[in-house]
Design a protein around this motif. Structure first.
Motif, PDB file in Angstrom:
ATOM      1  N   VAL A 126      -2.364-125.480 -47.780  1.00 22.74           N
ATOM      2  CA  VAL A 126      -1.983-126.713 -48.321  1.00 22.74           C
ATOM      3  C   VAL A 126      -0.726-126.590 -48.890  1.00 22.74           C
ATOM      4  N   ASP A 127      -0.037-127.680 -48.873  1.00 23.65           N
ATOM      5  CA  ASP A 127       1.292-127.841 -49.551  1.00 23.65           C
ATOM      6  C   ASP A 127       2.302-126.924 -48.864  1.00 23.65           C
ATOM      7  N   SER A 128       2.345-126.386 -47.831  1.00 24.64           N
ATOM      8  CA  SER A 128       3.205-125.504 -47.115  1.00 24.64           C
ATOM      9  C   SER A 128       3.922-126.451 -46.108  1.00 24.64           C
ATOM     10  N   LYS A 129       5.063-126.035 -45.688  1.00 20.94           N
ATOM     11  CA  LYS A 129       5.867-127.004 -44.797  1.00 20.94           C
ATOM     12  C   LYS A 129       5.678-126.184 -43.366  1.00 20.94           C
ATOM     13  N   VAL A 130       5.730-127.113 -42.633  1.00 17.03           N
ATOM     14  CA  VAL A 130       5.569-126.842 -41.061  1.00 17.03           C
ATOM     15  C   VAL A 130       6.710-127.470 -40.236  1.00 17.03           C
ATOM     16  N   SER A 131       7.212-127.045 -39.101  1.00 19.06           N
ATOM     17  CA  SER A 131       8.210-127.780 -38.214  1.00 19.06           C
ATOM     18  C   SER A 131       7.762-127.619 -36.899  1.00 19.06           C
ATOM     19  N   PHE A 132       8.014-128.835 -36.120  1.00 20.89           N
ATOM     20  CA  PHE A 132       7.599-129.041 -34.651  1.00 20.89           C
ATOM     21  C   PHE A 132       8.790-129.051 -33.960  1.00 20.89           C
ATOM     22  N   ASP A 133       8.463-128.579 -32.663  1.00 20.82           N
ATOM     23  CA  ASP A 133       9.462-128.958 -31.580  1.00 20.82           C
ATOM     24  C   ASP A 133       9.539-130.243 -31.110  1.00 20.82           C
ATOM     25  N   VAL A 134      10.598-130.727 -30.845  1.00 19.15           N
ATOM     26  CA  VAL A 134      10.926-132.082 -30.623  1.00 19.15           C
ATOM     27  C   VAL A 134      11.071-132.327 -29.093  1.00 19.15           C
ATOM     28  N   LEU A 135      10.438-133.186 -28.273  1.00 19.78           N
ATOM     29  CA  LEU A 135      10.648-133.366 -26.779  1.00 19.78           C
ATOM     30  C   LEU A 135      11.509-134.602 -26.573  1.00 19.78           C
ATOM     31  N   MET A 136      11.568-135.501 -27.811  1.00 14.57           N
ATOM     32  CA  MET A 136      12.217-136.852 -27.658  1.00 14.57           C
ATOM     33  C   MET A 136      12.476-137.413 -28.891  1.00 14.57           C
ATOM     34  N   LEU A 137      13.866-137.992 -29.035  1.00 15.14           N
ATOM     35  CA  LEU A 137      14.410-138.641 -30.149  1.00 15.14           C
ATOM     36  C   LEU A 137      14.712-140.162 -29.822  1.00 15.14           C
ATOM     37  N   GLY A 138      14.260-141.033 -30.442  1.00 19.34           N
ATOM     38  CA  GLY A 138      14.560-142.439 -30.381  1.00 19.34           C
ATOM     39  C   GLY A 138      15.052-143.173 -31.560  1.00 19.34           C
ATOM     40  N   SER A 139      16.078-143.846 -31.489  1.00 14.32           N
ATOM     41  CA  SER A 139      16.735-144.653 -32.629  1.00 14.32           C
ATOM     42  C   SER A 139      17.223-146.183 -31.770  1.00 14.32           C
ATOM     43  N   ASP A 140      17.844-146.602 -32.794  1.00 10.32           N
ATOM     44  CA  ASP A 140      18.313-147.977 -32.460  1.00 10.32           C
ATOM     45  C   ASP A 140      19.617-147.888 -31.218  1.00 10.32           C
ATOM     46  N   GLU A 141      20.119-146.678 -31.300  1.00  5.09           N
ATOM     47  CA  GLU A 141      21.265-146.652 -30.347  1.00  5.09           C
ATOM     48  C   GLU A 141      20.721-145.987 -28.971  1.00  5.09           C
ATOM     49  N   GLY A 142      19.582-145.603 -28.905  1.00  2.00           N
ATOM     50  CA  GLY A 142      19.091-145.117 -27.511  1.00  2.00           C
ATOM     51  C   GLY A 142      18.169-143.974 -27.751  1.00  2.00           C
ATOM     52  N   VAL A 143      17.831-143.306 -26.658  1.00  5.31           N
ATOM     53  CA  VAL A 143      16.917-142.322 -26.459  1.00  5.31           C
ATOM     54  C   VAL A 143      17.516-141.121 -25.897  1.00  5.31           C
ATOM     55  N   GLU A 144      17.268-139.800 -26.710  1.00  2.00           N
ATOM     56  CA  GLU A 144      17.533-138.726 -26.006  1.00  2.00           C
ATOM     57  C   GLU A 144      16.181-137.759 -25.695  1.00  2.00           C
ATOM     58  N   VAL A 145      16.173-137.210 -24.530  1.00  6.80           N
ATOM     59  CA  VAL A 145      15.174-136.526 -24.037  1.00  6.80           C
ATOM     60  C   VAL A 145      15.692-135.285 -23.658  1.00  6.80           C
ATOM     61  N   GLY A 146      14.706-134.078 -24.162  1.00  8.04           N
ATOM     62  CA  GLY A 146      15.063-132.689 -23.919  1.00  8.04           C
ATOM     63  C   GLY A 146      14.562-132.447 -22.614  1.00  8.04           C
ATOM     64  N   SER A 147      14.710-131.157 -22.158  1.00 12.37           N
ATOM     65  CA  SER A 147      14.207-130.545 -21.142  1.00 12.37           C
ATOM     66  C   SER A 147      14.045-129.182 -21.258  1.00 12.37           C
ATOM     67  N   PRO A 148      12.664-128.531 -21.780  1.00 14.16           N
ATOM     68  CA  PRO A 148      11.521-129.340 -22.204  1.00 14.16           C
ATOM     69  C   PRO A 148      11.824-130.094 -23.829  1.00 14.16           C
ATOM     70  N   THR A 149      12.579-129.337 -24.589  1.00 11.84           N
ATOM     71  CA  THR A 149      12.478-129.824 -25.943  1.00 11.84           C
ATOM     72  C   THR A 149      14.268-129.836 -26.233  1.00 11.84           C
ATOM     73  N   LEU A 150      14.598-130.623 -27.145  1.00  8.43           N
ATOM     74  CA  LEU A 150      15.698-131.099 -27.742  1.00  8.43           C
ATOM     75  C   LEU A 150      16.278-129.845 -28.554  1.00  8.43           C
ATOM     76  N   ALA A 151      17.523-129.206 -28.305  1.00  7.87           N
ATOM     77  CA  ALA A 151      17.899-128.317 -28.830  1.00  7.87           C
ATOM     78  C   ALA A 151      18.707-128.596 -30.223  1.00  7.87           C
ATOM     79  N   GLY A 152      18.129-127.954 -31.339  1.00  6.16           N
ATOM     80  CA  GLY A 152      18.682-128.314 -32.552  1.00  6.16           C
ATOM     81  C   GLY A 152      18.116-129.468 -33.224  1.00  6.16           C
ATOM     82  N   ALA A 153      16.991-129.977 -32.619  1.00  3.88           N
ATOM     83  CA  ALA A 153      16.128-131.260 -33.446  1.00  3.88           C
ATOM     84  C   ALA A 153      14.908-130.481 -33.920  1.00  3.88           C
ATOM     85  N   LYS A 154      14.420-130.926 -35.036  1.00  2.00           N
ATOM     86  CA  LYS A 154      13.249-130.255 -35.769  1.00  2.00           C
ATOM     87  C   LYS A 154      12.548-131.649 -36.463  1.00  2.00           C
TER      88      LYS A 154
END
Length: 101
Positions: free
Chosen positions: A29-57
């Motif tokens: 409890v209270d520790s940090k954890v990071s997840f792999d990202v498959l897709m990022l979405g924002s107002d500018e558009g969507v970035e999709v990884g294959s299978p994950t986005l490099a450098g995104a956490k």
């Protein structure tokens, strides 16, 4: 901004500040954890990884280790005097999403 992450074989759509329940993680409890990202979405558009986005956490903070509701499993065969009753409570980890980047 939102992201689609993967944890425990399931995908979750998260934003900063969201609280999600994922399959149990071996974290304190209270520790940090990071997840792999498959897709990022924002107002500018969507970035999709294959299978994950490099450098995104996506980073999160473990809030608690909890159990889900009890599920009753009942097996019965008529005229054979066969009855089996069992219960199950799935273990989850409650995580608050702190950063998407």
């Amino acid at each position: 901004m939102y992201a689609v992450i993967v944890s425990g074989g399931k995908q979750y759509r998260v934003s900063q500040g969201d609280v999600i329940y994922v399959e149990k993680l071996d974290q304190e409890v209270d520790s940090k954890v990071s997840f792999d990202v498959l897709m990022l979405g924002s107002d500018e558009g969507v970035e999709v990884g294959s299978p994950t986005l490099a450098g995104a956490k996506v980073e999160g903070k473990v809030l608690a280790q909890v159990k889900g509701e009890k599920i009753i499993i009942y097996k019965y065969k008529s005229k054979k005097n066969y009855h089996r009753k069992a219960g199950h409570r799935q273990a989850y980890t409650k995580v608050e999403i702190t950063a998407i980047g």
